[in-house]
Design a protein around this motif. Structure first.
Motif, PDB file in Angstrom:
ATOM      1  N   ALA A 138      23.883 -30.815 -47.941  1.00 35.15           N
ATOM      2  CA  ALA A 138      24.154 -29.412 -47.622  1.00 35.15           C
ATOM      3  C   ALA A 138      25.647 -29.086 -47.604  1.00 35.15           C
ATOM      4  N   ASP A 139      26.459 -30.001 -47.087  1.00 31.86           N
ATOM      5  CA  ASP A 139      27.887 -29.732 -46.957  1.00 31.86           C
ATOM      6  C   ASP A 139      28.647 -31.035 -46.787  1.00 31.86           C
ATOM      7  N   HIS A 140      29.951 -30.916 -46.568  1.00 31.62           N
ATOM      8  CA  HIS A 140      30.796 -32.109 -46.441  1.00 31.62           C
ATOM      9  C   HIS A 140      30.394 -32.963 -45.238  1.00 31.62           C
ATOM     10  N   ALA A 141      30.032 -32.333 -44.141  1.00 34.14           N
ATOM     11  CA  ALA A 141      29.615 -33.080 -42.946  1.00 34.14           C
ATOM     12  C   ALA A 141      28.345 -33.879 -43.215  1.00 34.14           C
ATOM     13  N   ALA A 142      27.415 -33.300 -43.956  1.00 33.16           N
ATOM     14  CA  ALA A 142      26.177 -34.003 -44.301  1.00 33.16           C
ATOM     15  C   ALA A 142      26.461 -35.175 -45.234  1.00 33.16           C
TER      16      ALA A 142
END
Length: 50
Positions: A14-18
């Motif tokens: 989904a995003d950089h954190a994921a």
């Protein structure tokens, strides 16, 4: 065998954190994984359902 064996994994997140959670929480904990290198693609190549 000479050099490092290469394996390619394509993962949609989904995003950089994921992505960070996948790399540190899942991939790095697998047996036999000593090191990894990541490359982030900044755009979708094909949308889901298209």
């Amino acid at each position: 065998m000479y050099g490092r064996p290469d394996y390619f994994i394509r993962a949609a997140v989904a995003d950089h954190a994921a992505c960070e959670a996948f790399l540190t929480g899942k991939l790095s904990g697998l047996p036999g994984v000593l090191r990894f290198t990541s490359h982030i693609t900044m755009k979708a190549i094909k949308s889901v359902g298209a």
